[in-house]
Structure formats: structure tokens, C-alpha cells
Design an enzyme around this catalytic site. Structure first.
Site, PDB file in Angstrom:
ATOM      1  N   GLU A  35      33.197  20.409 -37.279  1.00  0.00           N
ATOM      2  CA  GLU A  35      31.968  20.627 -38.057  1.00  0.00           C
ATOM      3  C   GLU A  35      30.808  21.039 -37.150  1.00  0.00           C
ATOM      4  OE1 GLU A  35      31.077  20.311 -41.613  1.00  0.00           O
ATOM      5  OE2 GLU A  35      33.180  20.835 -41.494  1.00  0.00           O
ATOM      6  N   TYR A  63      25.513  15.296 -40.851  1.00  0.00           N
ATOM      7  CA  TYR A  63      26.664  14.754 -40.112  1.00  0.00           C
ATOM      8  C   TYR A  63      26.950  15.604 -38.871  1.00  0.00           C
ATOM      9  CZ  TYR A  63      31.631  14.165 -38.942  1.00  0.00           C
ATOM     10  OH  TYR A  63      32.824  13.986 -38.272  1.00  0.00           O
ATOM     11  N   SER A  81      33.743  16.855 -33.547  1.00  0.00           N
ATOM     12  CA  SER A  81      34.299  17.452 -34.766  1.00  0.00           C
ATOM     13  C   SER A  81      34.118  18.972 -34.807  1.00  0.00           C
ATOM     14  CB  SER A  81      33.567  16.837 -35.964  1.00  0.00           C
ATOM     15  OG  SER A  81      33.766  17.625 -37.116  1.00  0.00           O
TER      16      SER A  81
END
Ligand code: NDP
Ligand code: GDR
Length: 348
Positions: A136, A157, A134
Site C-alpha cells: 500500500e 493507513y 506494505s
């Protein structure tokens, strides 16, 4: 006929990927979690009863927290390709459930990799593996972000996705396995979970348009994301596994917009002034935010020949039209005396 195994098949991406692979002639096996309610809504349209000889989609109960079950499934399915998409994928929620998120996202990936390693040894066949990484993972690293940008994760996460990424790299190098990491920037669709900001917005604004809701509560409107269409992104996952050598790729549109700009675009389609209906709720802020994501997908473009086909405006239009139809149906049902269903509008 190739066989694929998808974890996270009931999610947004899993459903698009399953459709994509079935259309290519694959036999598709998917991992589903036991839940007290049905959680297969996104794949119901492609499910054919397994007693039917035409069936090419098969579902198996399992969980990324249950390594033994994953190993048994691998022996049974004998896949050619594995797509590891399962995750507790909500960034805000990962601050509330950090241990669970780590167990599923980081250790869960390790468990699937171990099952892969065992299966390759035991079955003596090559199996290709896709890991759902990701943007992120870049977190606070300044844009534009590409494969050379150092990771700076900003949530449990994201830290877990970084761990999963490096587990995948290590298994590739240590055991010579074909493992590709996709580093995908945000991708949305009509099937996006209703607690992610884009779908929360299109669901709420269309309901407000139909008089079914008054307010939309949101957090940080200044965060910038590189938003693409999920249908385009699952194509890149497959392409990564068709290469001669396994590698890691950023997948993104290269354009970045703020949450406020998403609101502008969606509300213009409905003739609404969002500033009159959106209210701030600090509950939706994250303890550490990711401010600015904008991907540089040059490598995917040059090596895979991948390009996004759906523009930002088209993405928002599709989501608004779909949710407007849902809001219309809801209105008809309420008029006919049914109880309105809960929506994600008041959640994360
Ligand atoms: P969703 O949240 O829509 O789907 C997640 C899937 O994982 C669901 O099928 C869910 O099952 C399943 N799952 C969750 N926990 C477990 C568990 N313990 N064991 C087995 N399955 C589990 O995510 P997306 O489809 O949007 O994303 C797919 C993957 O790509 C995720 O790993 C996500 O983190 C990653 N990603 C997503 C991006 C995006 O913008 N969409 C961008 C970059 C990466 P259930 O339906 O039962 O909840
Ligand atoms: P993100 O998606 O965290 O980027 O993760 P999300 O849509 O949740 O948030 C995007 C941005 O919007 C801001 N925001 C809000 N977000 C939510 N969910 N709800 C709100 O009310 C709200 N108000 C403002 C957030 O602060 C954030 O800045 C998604 C997931 O799919 C991950 O699994 C994936 O890895 C990344 O995209 C790439």
C-alpha cells in the site's frame, strides 16, 4: 534456543509466524490486547498452558499505544528477534479512524523501535527487528513495484506505513541496529480477517452456496492486487532476519488479478454465477483507491532464495474449501436450533 517477540500475534500473519518459529525451536512471546471478548482464536491451537514445562509460547498484555509497557516487556523477554506486525490494518477503516490508525501504525512502530533501542543499550545484546511494511506504500505508483519504486501512499493507513518504514530506516542508520523492512504485497489465507475482500468473498459465496445468504455487497471490482499465501510470506520475514546485513525487501508473487477475477475463480469452484448474487454498495469504495499492484520480488528471490509455493488458484481453493466447511457446520447448527453467528459479510 532463540527467543522471538511478536506484536500482532493474534492476527493472520502473527499466527502463521508463531507456528513457523515454534517449529524451528524458538521460544515465542506475543503481545495481546485486552478485549472484552477472546481474541486469541487464531493461536488457540498452538497455545499450551504456561504452567506446563513444555510451554514455549507466552502471551503478554500490551498495546502499541503504550510505550512504557513495551519497554518493560522488552527487559523481561530479552528477545533475539522482534517481529512488529501489530497494526490497524484495514485500509478502508483507516479513512474513518485516521488518528487512531496513525497512533498505532506510525507512532506505534516508533514506540517499539524506542523500546528496541533501549533494550539493546541496556541489555548489551544484539536484537534483530522486522518491520511489517506494505505494498500500500506504493499506492498510485505504476506497476511493477520494487524496492526502487517511489512511495505514493493513498490512505491514512498507507501514509502511516510509509512513516513507519522511514522510522525503521532511520533507526537502522542512526543507531546501527539490525532492522529489516519487508514490503509485503497482499497475502491471504483461511485465517484472513473476514472484512478483507478475499475472505469476504469466499465466506459469502460458500454461505450462498449453502443457502445461508442471498447477496454479497462489494465495492470496486476492478482494483488489481498481487495475492499470495500468508504461510509463504512469514517465511520471508524470518529469512530477512537471518541475513548478514539488514536490508529492505519486496515480497510478492509477481502476478496481479482484479477483484472480479478473484470472484471468477472462487465461484467456478462452487458452480455459482457471481453476477447473479453480487451487488454494488458505494459504502465499500475508498475516497482514494489503489488501482494496480504487482510486485517485482527479484531481490527477495536472489538474496533470500524466497519463492512462493502456493499458487493463486491453490490459495482460492484452500479458502473456498475451508469456508465451505464452516458454512456446512453453520447449517447443521442452525438446523439443530442454534442462532446463526454474525459474519463479516455485511461489513467493510
Ligand atoms: P491483522 O489485522 O490480521 O492483525 C493485526 C494484529 O495487530 C492483530 O493481532 C491485532 O490485535 C494487532 N493490533 C491491532 N492494533 C493493535 C494495538 N493498538 N496494539 C497491539 N496490537 C494491535 O493483520 P495481518 O496479520 O494481515 O498483517 C500483519 C501486519 O502486516 C500488519 O502490520 C499489516 O498492516 C501488515 N501487512 C499485511 C499484509 C496482508 O496482506 N495481510 C500485507 C502487507 C502488510 P487484535 O487481534 O486484538 O485485533
Ligand atoms: P487492501 O485489502 O486494501 O489491499 O489491504 P482489501 O482486501 O481490504 O481490499 C482489496 C481491494 O478490494 C476492493 N474491494 C473491497 N475491499 C473490501 N475490504 N471490502 C469490499 O467490500 C470490497 N469491494 C471491493 C478494495 O477497494 C481494494 O481495492 C490489505 C490489508 O491487509 C493491508 O493491511 C495490507 O497492507 C495490504 O493488503 C497489502
Amino acid at each position: 534456543m532463540k527467543t522471538a517477540f511478536i506484536t500482532g500475534i493474534t492476527g493472520q500473519d502473527g499466527s502463521f509466524l508463531a507456528e513457523f518459529l515454534l517449529a524451528k525451536g524458538y521460544v515465542v512471546h506475543g503481545l495481546i490486547r485486552r478485549a472484552s471478548t477472546f481474541n486469541t482464536g487464531r493461536i488457540d491451537r498452538i497455545y499450551v498452558d504456561s504452567h506446563n514445562r513444555e510451554a514455549r509460547l507466552f502471551l503478554h498484555y500490551g498495546d502499541l499505544t503504550d510505550g512504557g509497557g513495551l519497554r518493560r516487556l522488552m527487559d523481561q523477554i530479552r528477545p533475539d528477534e522482534i517481529y512488529n506486525l501489530a497494526a490497524q490494518s484495514h485500509v478502508r477503516v483507516s479513512f474513518d479512524e485516521p488518528e487512531f490508525t496513525t497512533d498505532v501504525v506510525a507512532l506505534g512502530t516508533l514506540r517499539v523501535l524506542e523500546a528496541l533501542r533501549n533494550a539493546v543499550e541496556a541489555l548489551g545484546k544484539p536484537i534483530r527487528f522486522y518491520q511489517a511494511g506494505s505494498s500500500e506504500m506504493f499506492g498510485a505508483a505504476p506497476p511493477p513495484q520494487n524496492e526502487h519504486t517511489p512511495f505514493y501512499p493513498r490512505s491514512p493507513y498507507a501514509v502511516s506505513k510509509v512513516a513507519a518504514h522511514w522510522y525503521a530506516v532511520n533507526y537502522r542508520e542512526a543507531y546501527g541496529l539490525f532492522i529489516a523492512n519487508g514490503i509485503l504485497f497482499n497475502h491471504e489465507s483461511e485465517r484472513r480477517g473476514e472484512t478483507f475482500v478475499t475472505r469476504k468473498i469466499t465466506r459469502a459465496l460458500t454461505r450462498i452456496h449453502m443457502g445461508r445468504q442471498n447477496k454479497l455487497y462489494l465495492g470496486n471490482l476492478d482494483a488489481r492486487r498481487d495475492w499470495g499465501y500468508a504461510g509463504d510470506y512469514v517465511r520471508a520475514m524470518w529469512q530477512m532476519l537471518q541475513q548478514k546485513q539488514p536490508d529492505d525487501y519486496v515480497v510478492a508473487t509477481g502476478e496481479s488479478r482484479s477483484v472480479g477475477e478473484f470472484l471468477d475463480c472462487a465461484s467456478a469452484l462452487l458452480g455459482l454465477d457471481w453476477k447473479k448474487v453480487v451487488e454494488f454498495d458505494p459504502r465499500y469504495l475508498r475516497p482514494t483507491e489503489v488501482d494496480f499492484l504487482q510486485g517485482d520480488a527479484s531481490k527477495a528471490r536472489e538474496t533470500l532464495g524466497w519463492r512462493p509455493e502456493v499458487s493463486f488458484e491453490e490459495l482460492v481453493r484452500r479458502m473456498v474449501e475451508y469456508d465451505l466447511e464452516l458454512a456446512r457446520q453453520e447449517t447443521l447448527l442452525v438446523r439443530a436450533g442454534h442462532r446463526p453467528e454474525a459474519t463479516g459479510a455485511s461489513r467493510e
